[in-house]
Write a protein that holds these residues in place. Structure first.
Motif, mmCIF file in Angstrom:
data_model
loop_
_atom_site.group_PDB
_atom_site.id
_atom_site.type_symbol
_atom_site.label_atom_id
_atom_site.label_comp_id
_atom_site.label_asym_id
_atom_site.label_seq_id
_atom_site.Cartn_x
_atom_site.Cartn_y
_atom_site.Cartn_z
ATOM 1 N N TRP A 1 38.933 53.806 36.602
ATOM 2 C CA TRP A 1 37.564 53.448 36.967
ATOM 3 C C TRP A 1 37.589 52.341 38.013
ATOM 4 C CZ3 TRP A 1 36.155 48.409 35.236
ATOM 5 C CH2 TRP A 1 37.007 47.859 34.256
ATOM 6 N N LEU A 2 36.460 52.207 38.700
ATOM 7 C CA LEU A 2 36.269 51.141 39.673
ATOM 8 C C LEU A 2 35.325 50.106 39.098
ATOM 9 C CD1 LEU A 2 35.764 53.159 42.991
ATOM 10 C CD2 LEU A 2 37.865 52.051 42.201
ATOM 11 N N GLU A 3 35.628 48.849 39.337
ATOM 12 C CA GLU A 3 34.743 47.756 38.935
ATOM 13 C C GLU A 3 34.034 47.221 40.172
ATOM 14 O OE1 GLU A 3 34.935 43.259 37.013
ATOM 15 O OE2 GLU A 3 36.732 44.511 37.105
ATOM 16 N N MET A 4 32.691 47.214 40.130
ATOM 17 C CA MET A 4 31.921 46.732 41.273
ATOM 18 C C MET A 4 30.678 46.009 40.768
ATOM 19 S SD MET A 4 30.466 48.759 44.600
ATOM 20 C CE MET A 4 29.452 49.856 43.633
ATOM 21 N N ASN A 5 30.508 44.773 41.193
ATOM 22 C CA ASN A 5 29.348 43.977 40.793
ATOM 23 C C ASN A 5 29.207 43.903 39.275
ATOM 24 O OD1 ASN A 5 28.795 43.808 43.519
ATOM 25 N ND2 ASN A 5 27.319 45.488 43.499
ATOM 26 N N GLY B 1 34.182 47.919 54.280
ATOM 27 C CA GLY B 1 33.056 47.252 54.919
ATOM 28 C C GLY B 1 32.847 45.896 54.270
ATOM 29 N N GLY B 2 31.631 45.674 53.784
ATOM 30 C CA GLY B 2 31.339 44.412 53.096
ATOM 31 C C GLY B 2 31.377 44.541 51.592
ATOM 32 N N VAL B 3 31.946 45.623 51.075
ATOM 33 C CA VAL B 3 31.964 45.880 49.635
ATOM 34 C C VAL B 3 33.371 45.686 49.086
ATOM 35 C CG1 VAL B 3 31.495 47.557 47.812
ATOM 36 C CG2 VAL B 3 30.059 47.501 49.853
ATOM 37 N N ARG B 4 33.457 44.997 47.965
ATOM 38 C CA ARG B 4 34.737 44.729 47.302
ATOM 39 C C ARG B 4 34.707 45.383 45.924
ATOM 40 N NH1 ARG B 4 38.239 39.808 47.082
ATOM 41 N NH2 ARG B 4 39.090 39.620 44.973
ATOM 42 N N VAL B 5 35.693 46.227 45.624
ATOM 43 C CA VAL B 5 35.794 46.857 44.325
ATOM 44 C C VAL B 5 37.226 46.686 43.807
ATOM 45 C CG1 VAL B 5 34.026 48.580 44.856
ATOM 46 C CG2 VAL B 5 36.412 49.122 45.268
ATOM 47 N N THR B 6 37.373 46.782 42.485
ATOM 48 C CA THR B 6 38.681 46.651 41.859
ATOM 49 C C THR B 6 39.022 47.952 41.130
ATOM 50 O OG1 THR B 6 38.328 44.282 41.553
ATOM 51 C CG2 THR B 6 40.102 45.296 40.285
ATOM 52 N N PHE B 7 40.226 48.441 41.348
ATOM 53 C CA PHE B 7 40.670 49.677 40.701
ATOM 54 C C PHE B 7 41.352 49.332 39.380
ATOM 55 C CE2 PHE B 7 44.157 52.607 39.767
ATOM 56 C CZ PHE B 7 43.473 53.807 39.695
ATOM 57 N N HIS B 8 41.039 50.140 38.340
ATOM 58 C CA HIS B 8 41.653 49.961 37.028
ATOM 59 C C HIS B 8 42.195 51.316 36.568
ATOM 60 C CE1 HIS B 8 40.171 45.852 36.346
ATOM 61 N NE2 HIS B 8 39.078 46.260 36.957
#
Length: 226
Positions: free
Chosen positions: A140-144, A217-224
């Protein structure tokens, strides 16, 4: 008086009441609410059966000085902005596919009095059951602060309405990157304008480890890995 009018009045009261000294001539709640409504309208996607689906997860970015000034009122302001978006969704008869959330965030590159809105459509978590339960190891991706399950072998991330994970950020290309799941997880840049970065390094393709930080772009996400 309609729901939207009542919310507008409460936002105005934030300025004329106890919040007045905090805002002065800088960023005010009514301006943030207007930007949120505009973002909501601009990112609506028409899906099956003519449903107009609106983003349900919003991040309000503002200058550090504005963020510091608003910090003592952040919880109440976020709640009022959340209600403002909900009222607008109701008035426009949009559809939300997951819980509505509005959060405030400081951004070093913004001037005082200016705000920038990021939004995304985040579906509600599937309830457990025979037909929806997935293995614990589902990536899953973690975003905001939210989870985006990666349930397909390939997930397209981008700004286009047909993207599997749609990011409403001007720095994100229509089809920005793809995450592929096989024996391992990999990400591939799809000839995006601003590039795809993994752990601070620009990549064409890269393996994804648990905790890998992806910037599009301006978005940061974390992969788990799960």
């Amino acid at each position: 008086m309609g729901m939207l009018d009542r919310v507008e009045r409460r936002l105005d009261n934030l300025i004329s009441g106890g919040f007045a000294r905090a805002f002065k001539a800088e960023l005010v709640p009514a301006e943030i609410a207007a930007e949120l409504r505009r973002e909501c309208d601009d990112t609506v996607v028409v899906r099956g059966q003519g449903r107009a689906v609106a983003a349900n997860d919003y991040v309000v970015q503002m200058a550090p000085a504005d963020f510091t000034r608003l910090a003592p009122y952040a919880a109440e302001l976020a709640a009022q902005l959340n209600e403002a978006v909900r009222a607008h969704v109701h008035e426009q008869r949009y559809v939300l596919v997951g819980p509505l959330a509005v959060r405030l965030e400081a951004a070093e590159d913004l001037a005082v009095g200016v705000c920038h809105i990021r939004s995304v459509v985040l579906p509600a978590n599937q309830p457990p059951g025979p037909s929806t339960t997935r293995p614990v190891s589902t990536p899953w991706l973690e975003m905001n602060g939210s989870r985006i399950p990666l349930s397909a072998r390939m997930t397209i991330i981008g700004r286009a309405p047909e993207a599997d994970v749609r990011l409403h950020d001007p720095g994100v290309s229509s089809r920005h990157a793809a995450i592929r799941l096989d024996r391992s997880a990999t990400i591939e840049d799809l000839s995006s304008t601003n590039g795809t970065f993994v752990d601070g390094r620009r990549v064409r393709t890269a393996d994804l480890h648990d905790g890998a930080v992806i910037v599009l772009g301006g978005v940061r996400v974390t992969f788990h890995n799960g």
